[in-house]
Design a protein around this motif. Structure first.
Motif, PDB file in Angstrom:
ATOM      1  N   CYS A   1       0.722  -1.005   0.203  1.00  0.00           N
ATOM      2  CA  CYS A   1       0.051  -0.016   0.143  1.00  0.00           C
ATOM      3  C   CYS A   1       1.103   1.276   0.020  1.00  0.00           C
ATOM      4  O   CYS A   1       2.287   1.143  -0.235  1.00  0.00           O
ATOM      5  CB  CYS A   1      -1.079  -0.333   1.066  1.00  0.00           C
ATOM      6  N   SER A   2       0.249   2.123  -0.373  1.00  0.00           N
ATOM      7  CA  SER A   2       1.308   3.532  -0.661  1.00  0.00           C
ATOM      8  C   SER A   2       0.265   4.880   0.417  1.00  0.00           C
ATOM      9  O   SER A   2      -0.510   5.100  -0.227  1.00  0.00           O
ATOM     10  CB  SER A   2       1.376   3.759  -1.736  1.00  0.00           C
ATOM     11  N   SER A   3       0.598   4.986   0.953  1.00  0.00           N
ATOM     12  CA  SER A   3       0.035   6.705   1.362  1.00  0.00           C
ATOM     13  C   SER A   3       1.119   8.027   0.757  1.00  0.00           C
ATOM     14  O   SER A   3       2.250   7.918   0.676  1.00  0.00           O
ATOM     15  CB  SER A   3      -0.093   6.484   3.002  1.00  0.00           C
TER      16      SER A   3
ATOM     17  N   THR B   1      -8.255   2.041   7.223  1.00  0.00           N
ATOM     18  CA  THR B   1      -8.027   3.590   6.144  1.00  0.00           C
ATOM     19  C   THR B   1      -9.639   4.570   7.346  1.00  0.00           C
ATOM     20  O   THR B   1     -10.143   4.127   6.986  1.00  0.00           O
ATOM     21  CB  THR B   1      -8.620   3.586   4.983  1.00  0.00           C
TER      22      THR B   1
ATOM     23  N   LEU C   1      -4.627   1.280  -1.532  1.00  0.00           N
ATOM     24  CA  LEU C   1      -5.235   0.600  -1.136  1.00  0.00           C
ATOM     25  C   LEU C   1      -4.502  -0.569  -1.675  1.00  0.00           C
ATOM     26  O   LEU C   1      -5.754  -1.003  -3.125  1.00  0.00           O
ATOM     27  CB  LEU C   1      -6.130  -0.372   0.250  1.00  0.00           C
TER      28      LEU C   1
ATOM     29  N   ALA D   1      -3.552   4.622   8.406  1.00  0.00           N
ATOM     30  CA  ALA D   1      -3.688   3.596   7.086  1.00  0.00           C
ATOM     31  C   ALA D   1      -2.526   2.685   7.937  1.00  0.00           C
ATOM     32  O   ALA D   1      -1.434   2.479   7.764  1.00  0.00           O
ATOM     33  CB  ALA D   1      -3.240   4.589   5.827  1.00  0.00           C
TER      34      ALA D   1
ATOM     35  N   TYR E   1       0.958  12.123   1.783  1.00  0.00           N
ATOM     36  CA  TYR E   1       1.073  13.374   2.312  1.00  0.00           C
ATOM     37  C   TYR E   1       1.931  14.662   1.799  1.00  0.00           C
ATOM     38  O   TYR E   1       2.887  14.481   1.393  1.00  0.00           O
ATOM     39  CB  TYR E   1       2.064  12.448   3.764  1.00  0.00           C
TER      40      TYR E   1
ATOM     41  N   HIS F   1      -3.848  13.765   3.353  1.00  0.00           N
ATOM     42  CA  HIS F   1      -3.143  12.397   3.486  1.00  0.00           C
ATOM     43  C   HIS F   1      -4.165  11.862   2.408  1.00  0.00           C
ATOM     44  O   HIS F   1      -5.230  11.462   2.934  1.00  0.00           O
ATOM     45  CB  HIS F   1      -3.987  11.617   5.520  1.00  0.00           C
ATOM     46  N   THR F   2      -3.019  11.236   1.326  1.00  0.00           N
ATOM     47  CA  THR F   2      -4.205  10.362   0.339  1.00  0.00           C
ATOM     48  C   THR F   2      -3.686   8.991   0.014  1.00  0.00           C
ATOM     49  O   THR F   2      -2.194   8.968   0.755  1.00  0.00           O
ATOM     50  CB  THR F   2      -3.689  10.806  -1.419  1.00  0.00           C
ATOM     51  N   ARG F   3      -4.437   8.507   0.493  1.00  0.00           N
ATOM     52  CA  ARG F   3      -4.296   6.862   0.973  1.00  0.00           C
ATOM     53  C   ARG F   3      -4.740   5.704  -0.151  1.00  0.00           C
ATOM     54  O   ARG F   3      -5.761   6.176  -1.105  1.00  0.00           O
ATOM     55  CB  ARG F   3      -4.610   5.976   1.837  1.00  0.00           C
TER      56      ARG F   3
ATOM     57  N   THR G   1      -4.939  10.772  11.357  1.00  0.00           N
ATOM     58  CA  THR G   1      -5.607   9.878  10.537  1.00  0.00           C
ATOM     59  C   THR G   1      -4.645   8.139  10.117  1.00  0.00           C
ATOM     60  O   THR G   1      -3.444   9.105  10.208  1.00  0.00           O
ATOM     61  CB  THR G   1      -5.132  10.562   9.026  1.00  0.00           C
TER      62      THR G   1
ATOM     63  N   HIS H   1      -0.546  -0.525   6.716  1.00  0.00           N
ATOM     64  CA  HIS H   1       0.388  -0.581   5.364  1.00  0.00           C
ATOM     65  C   HIS H   1       0.484  -1.437   5.957  1.00  0.00           C
ATOM     66  O   HIS H   1       1.785  -2.345   6.804  1.00  0.00           O
ATOM     67  CB  HIS H   1       1.561   0.461   5.381  1.00  0.00           C
TER      68      HIS H   1
END
Length: 213
Positions: free
Chosen positions: A101-103, A158, A119, A168, A105, A115-117, A166, A170
């Protein structure tokens, strides 16, 4: 909270079994003989987990009983992503689609944190078709907005709480296994419902044990 998990299980009763089977199928390779060994190994690892928490057990039983899942089946499904985090080191090709997964910022045009996530998870056909948002409001807990799927009743995968924190989860590959650790889904659930900011979250994690990394 226990009643909320029970009611959620009732809503999930027609799809939770499918999600559980799909998650547990991730521990598989192209070779039947290896799969037999892998499944036995995983069962032994599950049996070695010593973590006991009354509140965790109550939530597990509440959801599993109303969703028509066996208690042990549901618990094992929640542990599969953690087992895969280190088991693939010894079992090559354990899954044709690896976890990851990736986040991202960044700051928006008003200098507010974003914060974009993403999945990226090998559960196409169950997770993506059963995505949902759950807003949780429990006694003596922070309100939480959680984006998840059928079969995953805990907050934290998430999520964001009313204080703006926030979270998430990973997937990271490792060789670490701690039989005294807290299952990650429950740890994340506790964190997002209890911690108001990053400092509190870090302090909470310093005082916690995890099964893997």
């Amino acid at each position: 909270m226990e009643e909320a998990f029970y009611q959620l299980g009732l809503k999930d009763s027609d799809r939770a079994k499918m999600a559980s089977d799909h998650i547990r199928s991730l521990i598989s390779t192209p070779w039947d003989g290896v799969n037999v060994v892998a499944n036995k190994t995983v069962e032994n690892l599950f049996d070695r987990l010593l973590y006991k928490d009354k509140s965790f057990e109550l939530l597990l039983k509440a959801y599993s009983s109303s969703s028509q899942l066996g208690h042990k089946e549901f618990f094992h499904a929640l542990l599969v992503p953690e087992i895969c985090a280190f088991l693939s080191r010894w079992l090559p090709k354990i899954s044709p689609l690896q976890f990851g997964c990736s986040s991202l910022y960044c700051l928006d045009d008003k200098q507010r944190p974003v914060h974009t996530r993403i999945l990226d998870f090998p559960l196409k056909g169950t997770y993506d078709e059963n995505e949902r948002i759950i807003k949780s409001c429990f006694k003596d807990c922070l309100k939480v907005f959680n984006f998840s799927s059928v079969g995953l009743p805990f907050s934290g995968l998430t999520s964001m709480n009313e204080k703006g924190l926030t979270l998430a989860i990973h997937q990271k590959f490792t060789q670490t296994f701690n039989q005294h650790g807290t299952p990650i889904f429950f740890l994340a659930h506790q964190l997002i419902h209890q911690c108001s900011d990053v400092d509190e979250a870090i302090e909470f994690l310093k005082q916690s044990q995890t099964i893997t990394c």
